[in-house]
Design an enzyme around this catalytic site. Structure first.
Site, PDB file in Angstrom:
ATOM      1  N   CYS A 192      -3.258 -15.766  -0.542  1.00  0.00           N
ATOM      2  CA  CYS A 192      -3.233 -14.475  -1.241  1.00  0.00           C
ATOM      3  C   CYS A 192      -3.784 -13.423  -0.274  1.00  0.00           C
ATOM      4  CB  CYS A 192      -4.087 -14.542  -2.507  1.00  0.00           C
ATOM      5  SG  CYS A 192      -3.544 -15.846  -3.612  1.00  0.00           S
ATOM      6  N   GLU A 196     -19.023 -24.119  -0.724  1.00  0.00           N
ATOM      7  CA  GLU A 196     -19.777 -23.000  -1.265  1.00  0.00           C
ATOM      8  C   GLU A 196     -19.799 -23.037  -2.789  1.00  0.00           C
ATOM      9  OE1 GLU A 196     -19.404 -19.278   0.496  1.00  0.00           O
ATOM     10  OE2 GLU A 196     -19.174 -20.098   2.509  1.00  0.00           O
ATOM     11  N   GLY A 251     -10.812 -22.369  -2.820  1.00  0.00           N
ATOM     12  CA  GLY A 251      -9.725 -23.333  -2.976  1.00  0.00           C
ATOM     13  C   GLY A 251      -8.922 -23.185  -4.245  1.00  0.00           C
ATOM     14  N   CYS A 260      -8.351 -22.538   1.723  1.00  0.00           N
ATOM     15  CA  CYS A 260      -7.268 -22.529   0.739  1.00  0.00           C
ATOM     16  C   CYS A 260      -5.947 -22.283   1.468  1.00  0.00           C
ATOM     17  CB  CYS A 260      -7.500 -21.430  -0.294  1.00  0.00           C
ATOM     18  SG  CYS A 260      -6.257 -21.436  -1.612  1.00  0.00           S
ATOM     19  N   CYS A 284     -20.169 -21.217 -10.271  1.00  0.00           N
ATOM     20  CA  CYS A 284     -18.825 -21.101  -9.715  1.00  0.00           C
ATOM     21  C   CYS A 284     -18.650 -22.231  -8.694  1.00  0.00           C
ATOM     22  CB  CYS A 284     -18.676 -19.715  -9.080  1.00  0.00           C
ATOM     23  SG  CYS A 284     -17.048 -19.437  -8.397  1.00  0.00           S
ATOM     24  N   CYS A 326      -7.591 -12.067  -0.378  1.00  0.00           N
ATOM     25  CA  CYS A 326      -8.682 -13.025  -0.558  1.00  0.00           C
ATOM     26  C   CYS A 326      -9.234 -13.513   0.780  1.00  0.00           C
ATOM     27  CB  CYS A 326      -8.180 -14.205  -1.384  1.00  0.00           C
ATOM     28  SG  CYS A 326      -9.354 -15.557  -1.507  1.00  0.00           S
ATOM     29  N   CYS A 369     -16.269 -12.860  -6.173  1.00  0.00           N
ATOM     30  CA  CYS A 369     -14.922 -13.433  -6.182  1.00  0.00           C
ATOM     31  C   CYS A 369     -14.196 -13.127  -4.881  1.00  0.00           C
ATOM     32  CB  CYS A 369     -14.084 -12.817  -7.292  1.00  0.00           C
ATOM     33  SG  CYS A 369     -14.623 -13.250  -8.903  1.00  0.00           S
TER      34      CYS A 369
HETATM   35  N1  SAH Z   1      -7.674 -20.278  -6.276  1.00  0.00           N
HETATM   36  C1  SAH Z   1      -7.937 -19.992  -7.624  1.00  0.00           C
HETATM   37  C2  SAH Z   1      -9.421 -19.905  -7.954  1.00  0.00           C
HETATM   38  C3  SAH Z   1     -10.299 -19.277  -6.923  1.00  0.00           C
HETATM   39  S1  SAH Z   1     -10.095 -17.543  -6.695  1.00  0.00           S
HETATM   40  C4  SAH Z   1      -7.223 -18.727  -8.053  1.00  0.00           C
HETATM   41  O1  SAH Z   1      -6.752 -17.999  -7.184  1.00  0.00           O
HETATM   42  O2  SAH Z   1      -7.137 -18.491  -9.244  1.00  0.00           O
HETATM   43  C5  SAH Z   1     -10.894 -16.903  -8.162  1.00  0.00           C
HETATM   44  C6  SAH Z   1     -10.464 -15.508  -8.538  1.00  0.00           C
HETATM   45  O3  SAH Z   1     -10.899 -14.572  -7.553  1.00  0.00           O
HETATM   46  C7  SAH Z   1      -8.964 -15.349  -8.655  1.00  0.00           C
HETATM   47  O4  SAH Z   1      -8.636 -14.744  -9.878  1.00  0.00           O
HETATM   48  C8  SAH Z   1      -8.627 -14.428  -7.496  1.00  0.00           C
HETATM   49  O5  SAH Z   1      -7.492 -13.642  -7.799  1.00  0.00           O
HETATM   50  C9  SAH Z   1      -9.882 -13.604  -7.357  1.00  0.00           C
HETATM   51  N2  SAH Z   1     -10.088 -12.987  -6.063  1.00  0.00           N
HETATM   52  C10 SAH Z   1      -9.721 -13.470  -4.853  1.00  0.00           C
HETATM   53  N3  SAH Z   1     -10.097 -12.618  -3.884  1.00  0.00           N
HETATM   54  C11 SAH Z   1     -10.716 -11.581  -4.475  1.00  0.00           C
HETATM   55  C12 SAH Z   1     -11.373 -10.395  -3.995  1.00  0.00           C
HETATM   56  N4  SAH Z   1     -11.462 -10.138  -2.698  1.00  0.00           N
HETATM   57  N5  SAH Z   1     -11.910  -9.571  -4.909  1.00  0.00           N
HETATM   58  C13 SAH Z   1     -11.862  -9.859  -6.225  1.00  0.00           C
HETATM   59  N6  SAH Z   1     -11.290 -10.956  -6.731  1.00  0.00           N
HETATM   60  C14 SAH Z   1     -10.722 -11.811  -5.864  1.00  0.00           C
HETATM   61 FE1  SF4 Z   2      -5.428 -17.217  -3.564  1.00  0.00          FE
HETATM   62 FE2  SF4 Z   2      -7.371 -18.357  -5.023  1.00  0.00          FE
HETATM   63 FE3  SF4 Z   2      -6.638 -19.423  -2.672  1.00  0.00          FE
HETATM   64 FE4  SF4 Z   2      -7.950 -17.117  -2.663  1.00  0.00          FE
HETATM   65  S1  SF4 Z   2      -8.736 -19.072  -3.372  1.00  0.00           S
HETATM   66  S2  SF4 Z   2      -6.101 -17.626  -1.459  1.00  0.00           S
HETATM   67  S3  SF4 Z   2      -7.164 -16.169  -4.558  1.00  0.00           S
HETATM   68  S4  SF4 Z   2      -5.372 -19.219  -4.510  1.00  0.00           S
END
Ligand code: SAH
Ligand code: SF4
Length: 434
Positions: A202, A138, A249, A198, A191, A205, A425
Site C-alpha cells: 500500500c 513490533e 503485516g 508486508c 496492536c 504505509c 497506524c
Molecule cells: N495489513 C492490514 C493490517 C495492518 S495495517 C491492513 O492493511 O488492514 C492497519 C491499518 O493501518 C490499515 O487500516 C491501514 O490502512 C492503516 N494504515 C497504514 N498506513 C497508515 C498510515 N501511514 N497512516 C494511517 N493509517 C495507516
Molecule cells: Fe497495506 Fe496493511 Fe501491508 Fe501496510 S501492513 S502495506 S496497510 S496491507
C-alpha cells in the site's frame, strides 16, 4: 480457497506434531541440542510431547497451564512438573521460548511500542550484539485504546472495574512492570503484528517499505500478547483488554499461523474472540476462510477500504487490481455476524487524495450497498519518511466525519496514538532505530 470448519484445526495440530517429530525424539537418545520452544504448541501437541517423554498425557495440560495461564518464562519454574522431568526436558533442548520484549519505546501519551524478539533461533544478534530487524516484531500497547473499537460490540461482555488500582506484579526486566507500579489504565488495546514487513505494498504505509521479511509463527503472534499481558499484569476476565491484529503485516497472508494464535489465545487464556479484531487489506480467500471459522474462535473483521472507488483504491492499494471492492464486499457478506456485531471499514484520510466531502458520499453509498451492520473508522494519515502523501487538514477530517455521519453511517475517528515513537497506524517499521 475455501475449507471446512475442521480443516484448519486439524492441519494445525498435524503441523505441530510434525514440528515435534522434526525436533527429534524426546527420550534423550539422539536429541539435538538446538533450542526447542514449547511456547506456541497447543494442549494436544504438549500432551504428545509428554507422552513421547514417557509421561502421562495430562502432564501436557500442566504445561499448558504453566505456559499460558501462569505465564512462566523458564522450564525450571514449572514446579507442577517433577524436578527430574524439568531437568530432562531442559537437557533435551526444550525451553519455554516465549517471545521476549527486548526494547520499549514510551510515548508522551502513555502508548508503548515494543520490539519483541521472536522464536527464530541462532541468528538473533549480530557480531556487535545488535538484534537483527528481521528477528524482532513490533507490538503496541495503547492504554485506554484509540477509540477504534467504539460501536463495534466489543464492550458488551466485560464490565469496567472502577477504581481497580491493584499493585502490578514486580520484576526487574522489560517483560514485567516496575516494582510498585500502579495500574493506571481502565482498558487497553494491544496492536499485534502477524508478519515482519508486508508484501501488499500500500502506497501510504511505512511497513510496506520493508517488503515481506518473514511470516511469524503462531507462537510468535500469541507470544506478543502474553509478553504484554505479563508486562502490564493483565488478567483476562478482570481487565478490559482488546486485541487488534493491525500491526505489521497482512494477517490473511499468514492465515494458518494467525488463526493458530487466535485459537491458542481463546483456548488457553480464555480471551473472547469478540475482544479481537483482525484487519485486512482485502485478501478475499482469507475473508472467505474467516467466514468459515466457528463463532467461538472467529475474531471480528475490519476491512481497510481507504478509498471511495476502485480507481482511487487501485492507485493507493495495488492489491485492488486483484480483488476489487465488489469482490471484497461479496466475501465480507459471507461472514455470519453475531448479534450487535458490526463490520468495520477503515478509511485512511490522505490529504487532497481521499478526504473530500464527495468521497465521503461515495463511501456512504458503498457501505450502505453492503446491506451489513457496519461502521467506519477514520484514520488521519500518519506521516512517514519517503512517503509523498500529506496529513489531512483538521477541518477536512471533521467535514468528512460529519458528511458520513449525516449519511447515516456510524463513524468514529481513531485517535493517533504514539506518533512520537512511531507506534501509530502504518508507522511500524523503524524497529531498532527507534
Ligand atoms: N495489513 C492490514 C493490517 C495492518 S495495517 C491492513 O492493511 O488492514 C492497519 C491499518 O493501518 C490499515 O487500516 C491501514 O490502512 C492503516 N494504515 C497504514 N498506513 C497508515 C498510515 N501511514 N497512516 C494511517 N493509517 C495507516
Ligand atoms: Fe497495506 Fe496493511 Fe501491508 Fe501496510 S501492513 S502495506 S496497510 S496491507
Amino acid at each position: 480457497m475455501k475449507c471446512s470448519i475442521l480443516t484448519p484445526a486439524v492441519t494445525e495440530i498435524q503441523n505441530q506434531l510434525v514440528l515435534l517429530d522434526a525436533a527429534g525424539p524426546v527420550d534423550g537418545s539422539s536429541a539435538s541440542l538446538s533450542p526447542r520452544p514449547l511456547f506456541g504448541l497447543e494442549a494436544e501437541a504438549l500432551a504428545a510431547c509428554m507422552v513421547g517423554a514417557g509421561e502421562p498425557a495430562w502432564r501436557g495440560r500442566q504445561l499448558a497451564e504453566a505456559l499460558y495461564r501462569q505465564r512462566l518464562p523458564e522450564i525450571d519454574e514449572i514446579t507442577t512438573l517433577p524436578k527430574l522431568l524439568r531437568q530432562r526436558l531442559a537437557a533435551q533442548g526444550w525451553q519455554v521460548g516465549r517471545p521476549k520484549i527486548v526494547q520499549v519505546f514510551q510515548s508522551a501519551d502513555g502508548t508503548e511500542r515494543y520490539l519483541v524478539q521472536g522464536q527464530s533461533q541462532g541468528k538473533a544478534q549480530d557480531a556487535a550484539g545488535k538484534i537483527g530487524a528481521a528477528e524482532t516484531v513490533e507490538t503496541v500497547w495503547m492504554p485506554e485504546g484509540d477509540d477504534g473499537e467504539s460501536g463495534d460490540g466489543s464492550d458488551q461482555e466485560t464490565p469496567e472495574i472502577p477504581g481497580d488500582h491493584r499493585q502490578q506484579k514486580s520484576s526487574g526486566d522489560q517483560n514485567s512492570p516496575a516494582e510498585g507500579a500502579q495500574k493506571r489504565w481502565q482498558r487497553a488495546t494491544i496492536c499485534v503484528s502477524s508478519q515482519v514487513g508486508c508484501a501488499v505494498n500500500c502506497q501510504f504505509c511505512l511497513t510496506a517499505k520493508l517488503g515481506l521479511q518473514r511470516n511469524l509463527s503462531a507462537g510468535e503472534i500469541a507470544g506478543q500478547v502474553l509478553s504484554v499481558f505479563e508486562r502490564h499484569g493483565v488478567e483476562v476476565g478482570r481487565d478490559r483488554v482488546n486485541l487488534v491484529f493491525m500491526g505489521m503485516g497482512e494477517p490473511f497472508l499468514n492465515y494458518d499461523n494467525f488463526m493458530g494464535a487466535v485459537r491458542l489465545l481463546v483456548r488457553e487464556t480464555g480471551l473472547s474472540p469478540q475482544r479481537m479484531t483482525v484487519s485486512t487489506s482485502g485478501i478475499v480467500p482469507g475473508i472467505e476462510r474467516l467466514a468459515q471459522e466457528a463463532a467461538e474462535f472467529r475474531p471480528k473483521l475490519a476491512i481497510s477500504l481507504n478509498a471511495p472507488n476502485d480507481q482511487v483504491r487501485a492507485e493507493i492499494m495495488p492489491i485492488n487490481h486483484k480483488w476489487p471492492i465488489q469482490a471484497v464486499m461479496d466475501a465480507v457478506r459471507q461472514v455470519k455476524l453475531r448479534p450487535r456485531e458490526r463490520i468495520t471499514f477503515e478509511y485512511v484520510l490522505l490529504g487532497g487524495v481521499t478526504d473530500r466531502p464527495a468521497d465521503a458520499v461515495e463511501v456512504a453509498r458503498l457501505v450502505r450497498r453492503t446491506g451489513l451492520p457496519a461502521k467506519v473508522n477514520l484514520i488521519a494519515w500518519n506521516p512517514g519518511p519517503g512517503i509523498a502523501y500529506s496529513t489531512p487538514r483538521p477541518e477536512a477530517v471533521e467535514d468528512f466525519r460529519a458528511t458520513l455521519a449525516g449519511e447515516g453511517i456510524p463513524t468514529y475517528l481513531r485517535k493517533p496514538r504514539g506518533r512520537d515513537i512511531y507506534a501509530a497506524c502504518g508507522q511500524l517499521k523503524r524497529t531498532v532505530e527507534g
